[in-house]
Design an enzyme around this catalytic site. Structure first.
Site, PDB file in Angstrom:
ATOM      1  N   CYS A  78      37.540  49.239  50.690  1.00 58.30           N
ATOM      2  CA  CYS A  78      36.954  49.884  51.870  1.00 58.30           C
ATOM      3  C   CYS A  78      35.877  49.649  52.430  1.00 58.30           C
ATOM      4  CB  CYS A  78      36.390  51.021  50.374  1.00 58.30           C
ATOM      5  SG  CYS A  78      37.688  51.774  49.377  1.00 58.30           S
ATOM      6  N   ARG A 113      39.409  45.583  54.446  1.00 59.91           N
ATOM      7  CA  ARG A 113      39.132  46.321  53.497  1.00 59.91           C
ATOM      8  C   ARG A 113      40.357  47.086  52.829  1.00 59.91           C
ATOM      9  NH1 ARG A 113      34.428  42.973  53.119  1.00 59.91           N
ATOM     10  NH2 ARG A 113      34.106  44.616  51.238  1.00 59.91           N
ATOM     11  N   TRP A 143      40.507  52.550  50.878  1.00 53.92           N
ATOM     12  CA  TRP A 143      41.460  52.302  50.100  1.00 53.92           C
ATOM     13  C   TRP A 143      41.623  52.791  48.269  1.00 53.92           C
ATOM     14  CZ3 TRP A 143      41.557  50.049  45.225  1.00 53.92           C
ATOM     15  CH2 TRP A 143      43.195  49.849  44.479  1.00 53.92           C
ATOM     16  N   ASN A 186      31.113  52.915  48.679  1.00 57.11           N
ATOM     17  CA  ASN A 186      32.970  52.081  48.939  1.00 57.11           C
ATOM     18  C   ASN A 186      32.426  51.488  47.221  1.00 57.11           C
ATOM     19  OD1 ASN A 186      33.477  51.152  51.077  1.00 57.11           O
ATOM     20  ND2 ASN A 186      32.193  49.110  51.098  1.00 57.11           N
ATOM     21  N   GLY A 187      32.784  51.281  45.916  1.00 55.39           N
ATOM     22  CA  GLY A 187      32.861  50.996  45.222  1.00 55.39           C
ATOM     23  C   GLY A 187      33.309  52.384  43.734  1.00 55.39           C
ATOM     24  N   GLU A 193      51.888  30.588  43.354  1.00 54.12           N
ATOM     25  CA  GLU A 193      51.361  30.661  44.773  1.00 54.12           C
ATOM     26  C   GLU A 193      51.851  31.564  45.301  1.00 54.12           C
ATOM     27  OE1 GLU A 193      49.022  32.251  46.064  1.00 54.12           O
ATOM     28  OE2 GLU A 193      48.816  32.003  47.896  1.00 54.12           O
ATOM     29  N   LYS A 216      52.288  35.132  47.449  1.00 56.30           N
ATOM     30  CA  LYS A 216      52.647  35.453  48.632  1.00 56.30           C
ATOM     31  C   LYS A 216      53.404  36.569  49.041  1.00 56.30           C
ATOM     32  CE  LYS A 216      49.962  34.856  50.130  1.00 56.30           C
ATOM     33  NZ  LYS A 216      48.376  33.660  49.753  1.00 56.30           N
ATOM     34  N   GLU A 275      53.834  39.328  48.657  1.00 57.54           N
ATOM     35  CA  GLU A 275      52.914  40.438  48.371  1.00 57.54           C
ATOM     36  C   GLU A 275      53.050  40.876  49.933  1.00 57.54           C
ATOM     37  OE1 GLU A 275      47.828  39.225  48.708  1.00 57.54           O
ATOM     38  OE2 GLU A 275      49.029  37.620  48.883  1.00 57.54           O
ATOM     39  N   HIS A 310      65.018  29.035  29.272  1.00 55.18           N
ATOM     40  CA  HIS A 310      64.733  29.243  27.737  1.00 55.18           C
ATOM     41  C   HIS A 310      64.722  31.240  28.026  1.00 55.18           C
ATOM     42  CE1 HIS A 310      63.660  25.694  26.044  1.00 55.18           C
ATOM     43  NE2 HIS A 310      63.907  25.491  26.866  1.00 55.18           N
ATOM     44  N   LYS A 319      41.745  43.380  51.497  1.00 55.30           N
ATOM     45  CA  LYS A 319      41.191  41.639  51.722  1.00 55.30           C
ATOM     46  C   LYS A 319      40.111  41.729  49.839  1.00 55.30           C
ATOM     47  CE  LYS A 319      40.978  38.036  52.833  1.00 55.30           C
ATOM     48  NZ  LYS A 319      42.043  37.079  52.898  1.00 55.30           N
TER      49      LYS A 319
HETATM   50  C1  AGP Z   1      45.082  36.379  48.579  1.00 53.09           C
HETATM   51  O1  AGP Z   1      46.676  36.169  49.227  1.00 53.09           O
HETATM   52  C2  AGP Z   1      45.703  37.656  47.687  1.00 53.09           C
HETATM   53  N1  AGP Z   1      45.189  38.435  48.958  1.00 53.09           N
HETATM   54  C3  AGP Z   1      44.452  37.831  46.729  1.00 53.09           C
HETATM   55  O2  AGP Z   1      45.460  37.398  45.452  1.00 53.09           O
HETATM   56  C4  AGP Z   1      42.970  37.034  46.659  1.00 53.09           C
HETATM   57  O3  AGP Z   1      43.474  35.978  46.698  1.00 53.09           O
HETATM   58  C5  AGP Z   1      42.524  37.586  45.398  1.00 53.09           C
HETATM   59  O4  AGP Z   1      41.733  39.014  45.313  1.00 53.09           O
HETATM   60  C6  AGP Z   1      41.409  37.005  44.845  1.00 53.09           C
HETATM   61  O5  AGP Z   1      40.688  36.628  46.068  1.00 53.09           O
HETATM   62  P1  AGP Z   1      38.742  36.291  46.654  1.00 53.09           P
HETATM   63  O6  AGP Z   1      39.500  34.601  46.958  1.00 53.09           O
HETATM   64  O7  AGP Z   1      37.769  37.147  47.938  1.00 53.09           O
HETATM   65  O8  AGP Z   1      38.126  36.375  45.496  1.00 53.09           O
END
Ligand code: AGP
Length: 613
Positions: free
Chosen positions: A2, A27, A76, A102-103, A483, A487, A490, A506, A608
């Site tokens: 948000c 956001r 969001w 927000n929150g 990672e 990616k 995501e 396994h 984000k």
């Molecule tokens: C990364 O590609 C993601 N969007 C997500 O996992 C992100 O790394 C995570 O939410 C942590 O965010 P931050 O680094 O702002 O704390």
């Protein structure tokens, strides 16, 4: 998660709010809305809001939407689906109050019930609407008093901005757990949840702390606590390049940020490497050699990709400093009543510095007397301030939801920390110098990896055709695989699962077949032979392979019918190889998503920074 923007001044608010929301859209992007206070004595609140993107809202904004005071929001969803009614701003029954928030309000259900008993008709599913009614029903004589009175009944987190028709010269804002920044212009004032929305208009800002409120009028701002006692906040001038928040000629922010990596990698290392003594200088860490030596264990905490790079960091610290180190998801840590040890160094890692789970982990550690440092990108963010010391990542603003350049700089931040921890222990000066030289070479090597992009584009498109993929690696390579899978899922919405290469047989080997490709991390190191063995097991079952490796690695005689594509990455020192391999996986994910025609910067269901638990 948000975004909030607000304006009060001599200009028409709506265009400024829409522009600001466009910059905050990363956001949260399931709905957007704005409210303005119309001109004149008979001022009234006008609201326009809509499910979808900011551009959908802009397209449908009524022509006459004038007002020089306004607030806006990009959502969001937490309470209730993304639809026009649940979009912010929310208004009270009389339509005098408009609020963006927000929150999460934890006691919203109880408050809704109280309001319903009092005959209030709640029209949305949101927690925020409750606040609009509480403010509207308050009998306090000032807007500040009404907001403070309403907040006294709230449990939860908020960053919020409020308009009231009876107070047409002002916006009242409040913060508790969700960031808000005041932007100071020339006889105009702004507020936003993120600098991105402000930099085009001003770089003079004031930060609010949790538990504080502020009133903004065209001529200035005042800050105060919930009991309305003043708590002066001074303004600071930020050195910010407004173009850093533009994608420029790039088709997306993710691509821009991918390509910026050599430059930002150089920035995080600048002035921090000591060739002579083979170590690093980290002023912000604020730990002298004796304190560094006293550390018996390192615990790294972060969420999502920050957690995975934390695993890479733990590996670096164990290898270079021989201190037991591990990483844990910050989102889990606090809930298991963690044992906080005095001789453990807690390292939290976050791009935004706002991730609520990470922030709460810091607070839990500090409450129990632990020593915590932050690896944070956003200067002055909540986590950076809560830690009070650490390593800034200097990656510049990262807008794309999928983290790339910040993640790379997190890895380098860990390398600098590991080097320093190692050099006050048993890491020799020769080894220290070897790593310093390798770190100095890394930015250019990242550039070499980026130059592989043309070769990776078609490969990525082929991977995108599969609905399920494995990413595998061992020891240093496992967090790289995690990672890479993160990616990929995501931004492509494909099922991508990371496994330790050693664990394949396994269980997951049962899933290997021609439609399930495996992306394998196979550096030239002490595990190469074993890694290559596993590739043969996959190929023998018809599984297509993409092998991210070094030119010196011999993959042996894989079955002739096997589909194998190798990607040779430049070699660094083996401790640092993981980051170069990670960049390959970023490029693969990017081009896979692009071949599917997806909105790469704003993947579905994500935002984000995750500022709700
Ligand atoms: C990364 O590609 C993601 N969007 C997500 O996992 C992100 O790394 C995570 O939410 C942590 O965010 P931050 O680094 O702002 O704390």
């Amino acid at each position: 998660m948000c975004g909030i923007v607000g304006y009060v001044g001599p200009q028409q608010a709506a265009p400024l709010l829409l522009e600001g929301l466009g910059r905050l859209e990363h956001r949260g992007y399931d709905s957007a809305g704005i409210a303005v206070l119309g001109p004149g004595k008979e001022s009234r609140v006008r609201v326009a809001k809509k499910a979808g993107r900011v551009r959908d809202l802009a397209d449908e904004l009524p022509k006459r939407f004038s007002g020089k005071v306004g607030v806006g929001h990009t959502r969001w969803a937490t309470h209730g689906p993304a639809n026009d009614v649940n979009a912010h701003p929310h208004v009270d029954t009389k339509g005098d109050v408009a609020i963006v928030h927000n929150g999460i309000i934890d006691n919203a259900a109880a408050l809704r019930a109280d309001l319903a008993d009092a005959g209030v008709d709640l029209v949305s599913d949101t927690d925020t609407e409750v606040l609009a009614h509480l403010i509207g029903r308050s009998e306090a004589q000032t807007l500040e008093g009404k907001v403070a009175e309403a907040l006294a009944r709230i449990e939860g987190t908020y960053g919020l901005a409020v308009l009231h028709a009876a107070y047409p010269d002002r916006i009242v804002v409040a913060r508790n757990g969700s960031p808000l920044i005041i932007g100071i212009g020339d006889h105009e004032m702004f507020v936003a949840s993120d600098l991105a929305a402000l930099v085009r208009y001003t770089t003079r800002v004031a930060h609010l702390d949790d538990g504080e409120l502020a009133t903004l009028t065209a001529d200035g701002f005042s800050t105060y606590r919930h009991d309305l006692t003043s708590v002066p906040r001074s303004a600071t001038d930020l050195e910010l390049d407004p173009t850093a928040y533009d994608a420029g000629e790039h088709e997306s922010f993710m691509r821009k940020e991918l390509l910026e990596q050599p430059e930002v990698a150089e920035r995080v290392l600048r002035g921090r490497l000591d060739e002579r003594f083979g170590t690093s200088h980290l002023g912000g860490l604020d730990l002298d050699p004796r304190e560094l030596r006293a550390i018996r264990r390192v615990k790294i905490l972060g969420c999502g990709s920050a957690y995975y790079v934390g695993q890479m960091g733990a590996g670096l610290i164990e290898e270079l400093a021989r201190i037991p180190a591990d990483a844990e998801a910050a989102s889990e840590f606090r809930y298991r009543n963690p044992i906080i040890e005095p001789e453990t160094l807690y390292v939290v890692v976050s791009q935004s510095g706002e991730t609520i789970d990470t922030l709460l982990a810091v607070q839990e550690i500090r409450r129990k007397g632990g020593q915590v440092v932050g690896l944070v990108n956003v200067v002055g963010s909540a986590i950076a301030r809560e830690c009070g010391r650490g390593i800034y990542l200097h990656a510049g603003p990262e807008v794309a939801v999928a983290s790339t350049k910040a993640l790379t700089n997190m890895f380098l931040g860990f390398a600098l920390l590991a080097l320093q921890l190692g050099r006050v222990r048993d890491l020799s000066i020769a080894d220290g110098r070897r790593l310093v030289a390798a770190l100095q070479a890394l930015p250019a090597q990242i550039g070499e990896v980026l130059a592989l992009e043309p070769e990776l584009t078609g490969l990525a498109a082929r991977l995108a055709e599969s609905h399920s993929l494995f990413f595998i690696g061992r020891v240093r390579g496992f967090p790289v695989a995690r990672e890479g899978a993160q990616k990929f899922k995501e931004i492509t919405y494909r099922h991508a699962e990371a496994y330790q290469t050693s664990e394949l047989k396994h269980g997951p080997l049962a899933l290997i077949e021609p439609s399930v490709p495996t992306v394998a991390i196979v550096p030239d190191d002490e595990l190469t032979e074993r890694n290559v063995g596993a590739l043969h097991e996959v190929a023998a079952r018809g599984g297509p392979l993409v092998v991210v490796t070094h030119a010196s690695v011999d993959l042996g005689d894989l079955p002739s019918q096997a589909s194998v594509h190798r990607v040779d990455v430049p070699r660094s020192e083996r401790e640092l190889d993981p980051i170069l391999m990670t960049v390959v996986l970023q490029i693969l994910a990017y081009h896979a998503a692009q071949s599917l025609g997806l909105d790469i910067d704003k993947p579905r269901n994500l935002a984000k920074s995750v500022t709700v638990e």
